[in-house]
Write an enzyme that holds these catalytic residues in place. Structure first.
Site, mmCIF file in Angstrom:
data_model
loop_
_atom_site.group_PDB
_atom_site.id
_atom_site.type_symbol
_atom_site.label_atom_id
_atom_site.label_comp_id
_atom_site.label_asym_id
_atom_site.label_seq_id
_atom_site.Cartn_x
_atom_site.Cartn_y
_atom_site.Cartn_z
ATOM 1 N N LEU A 92 63.841 42.925 42.717
ATOM 2 C CA LEU A 92 64.667 41.810 42.242
ATOM 3 C C LEU A 92 64.848 41.768 40.722
ATOM 4 O O LEU A 92 65.403 40.816 40.193
ATOM 5 C CB LEU A 92 64.046 40.479 42.708
ATOM 6 C CG LEU A 92 63.911 40.332 44.224
ATOM 7 C CD1 LEU A 92 63.233 39.002 44.572
ATOM 8 C CD2 LEU A 92 65.274 40.424 44.910
ATOM 9 N N ASN A 109 72.061 49.736 45.303
ATOM 10 C CA ASN A 109 71.349 48.553 45.787
ATOM 11 C C ASN A 109 72.076 48.047 47.018
ATOM 12 O O ASN A 109 73.283 48.260 47.158
ATOM 13 C CB ASN A 109 71.359 47.461 44.704
ATOM 14 C CG ASN A 109 70.642 46.187 45.150
ATOM 15 O OD1 ASN A 109 69.558 46.248 45.726
ATOM 16 N ND2 ASN A 109 71.257 45.039 44.909
ATOM 17 N N HIS A 111 72.868 44.466 48.992
ATOM 18 C CA HIS A 111 72.816 43.006 48.812
ATOM 19 C C HIS A 111 73.278 42.347 50.111
ATOM 20 O O HIS A 111 74.280 42.786 50.698
ATOM 21 C CB HIS A 111 73.741 42.615 47.644
ATOM 22 C CG HIS A 111 73.708 41.155 47.347
ATOM 23 N ND1 HIS A 111 72.679 40.566 46.656
ATOM 24 C CD2 HIS A 111 74.563 40.154 47.694
ATOM 25 C CE1 HIS A 111 72.907 39.263 46.570
ATOM 26 N NE2 HIS A 111 74.040 38.981 47.188
ATOM 27 N N ASP A 152 73.745 42.633 40.391
ATOM 28 C CA ASP A 152 74.763 42.689 41.450
ATOM 29 C C ASP A 152 76.194 42.910 40.953
ATOM 30 O O ASP A 152 77.148 42.503 41.625
ATOM 31 C CB ASP A 152 74.742 41.383 42.289
ATOM 32 C CG ASP A 152 73.390 41.140 42.934
ATOM 33 O OD1 ASP A 152 72.735 42.124 43.313
ATOM 34 O OD2 ASP A 152 73.000 39.969 43.070
HETATM 35 C C1 GRF Z 1 67.338 42.867 51.865
HETATM 36 O O1 GRF Z 1 67.901 41.750 52.482
HETATM 37 C C2 GRF Z 1 68.263 43.377 50.794
HETATM 38 O O2 GRF Z 1 69.597 43.085 51.035
HETATM 39 C C3 GRF Z 1 67.817 42.644 49.573
HETATM 40 O O3 GRF Z 1 66.437 42.488 49.720
HETATM 41 C C4 GRF Z 1 66.103 42.507 51.098
HETATM 42 C C5 GRF Z 1 65.010 43.510 51.279
HETATM 43 O O4 GRF Z 1 64.583 43.524 52.620
HETATM 44 N N1 GRF Z 1 68.217 43.344 48.386
HETATM 45 P P1 GRF Z 1 63.637 44.678 53.118
HETATM 46 O O5 GRF Z 1 62.391 44.612 52.273
HETATM 47 O O6 GRF Z 1 64.377 45.955 52.939
HETATM 48 O O7 GRF Z 1 63.359 44.379 54.554
#
Ligand code: GRF
Length: 210
Positions: A92, A109, A111, A152
């Site tokens: 993040l 990335n 999102h 983003d």
């Molecule tokens: C996902 O929803 C992705 O879109 C966001 O963070 C979340 C990570 O989920 N960037 P995971 O750890 O891959 O299950």
């Protein structure tokens, strides 16, 4: 068959993420659905669930703590793993500029919404889906985009949509979007692995397969 070398992907995870995108990419690579190896998983804290999952799966991990020299330590770990591509999955933070510069158009990335709506600082996890529902959107989805030094905002590689249902909650919407994220991430990485992607301004073109 692509004559390109398999990607060497470093997946960056956050402190709380489940690691589902990481594991989806790793599985695709293992099963030859994606010409790639997840050569490293990078996190900032050793007890991050996604890092533990990576270790259980036998993927090399690097814990790089934030602070002085973060960018230099990151680059050293990426070089040691011979990573050529970075995939953020639940990470993040903004990436340090030297990393973005070195890996220009090699960092992606995923999102969980249709950018440029519902993105930016603080727009992650359930916050995204709550905002989509509060706004009354009829569609949502996910976006795979290149990463720059902001949140983003990088050029978009791929989007997939899902319908928002009248009785959706943030949880049900998130659960319907997650498999789309996994599929979109693998598809976008495949475009990179096949050397089909070019970026001009904000427009990303994916060449047809030979
Ligand atoms: C996902 O929803 C992705 O879109 C966001 O963070 C979340 C990570 O989920 N960037 P995971 O750890 O891959 O299950």
């Amino acid at each position: 068959m692509s004559e390109h070398k398999p990607l060497r992907i470093a997946v960056f995870v956050g402190t709380k993420g489940r690691g589902s995108n990481l594991m989806a990419v790793h599985a695709a690579a293992q099963e030859d659905r994606l010409s790639a190896t997840v050569c490293l998983v990078v996190g900032t804290k050793a007890d991050a669930p996604a890092l533990l999952r990576a270790q259980e799966a036998g993927i090399p991990v690097a814990v790089i703590a934030l602070g002085e020299g973060y960018d230099v330590r990151l680059l050293a770990a990426l070089d040691a793993a011979r990573a050529d591509t970075i995939a953020l999955a639940g990470y993040l933070r903004k990436l340090p500029e030297p990393v973005v510069e070195r890996f220009r158009w090699r960092i992606v990335n995923v999102h969980p919404a249709l950018l440029p709506s519902f993105g930016g600082k603080g727009m992650y996890g359930h916050h995204v889906h709550e905002a989509v529902l509060a706004y009354g959107c009829k569609v949502s989805g996910c976006t795979v985009h290149f990463v720059d030094t902001e949140y983003d905002t990088g050029p978009i590689l791929l989007q997939r949509t899902v319908l928002v249902l009248d009785d959706d909650t943030p949880e049900t919407l998130a659960a319907r979007i997650l498999p789309e994220e996994h599929a979109a991430y693998i598809e976008a990485l495949r475009y990179l692995a096949e050397g089909r992607v070019s970026v001009k301004g904000r427009r990303v073109r994916v060449a047809k397969r030979d």
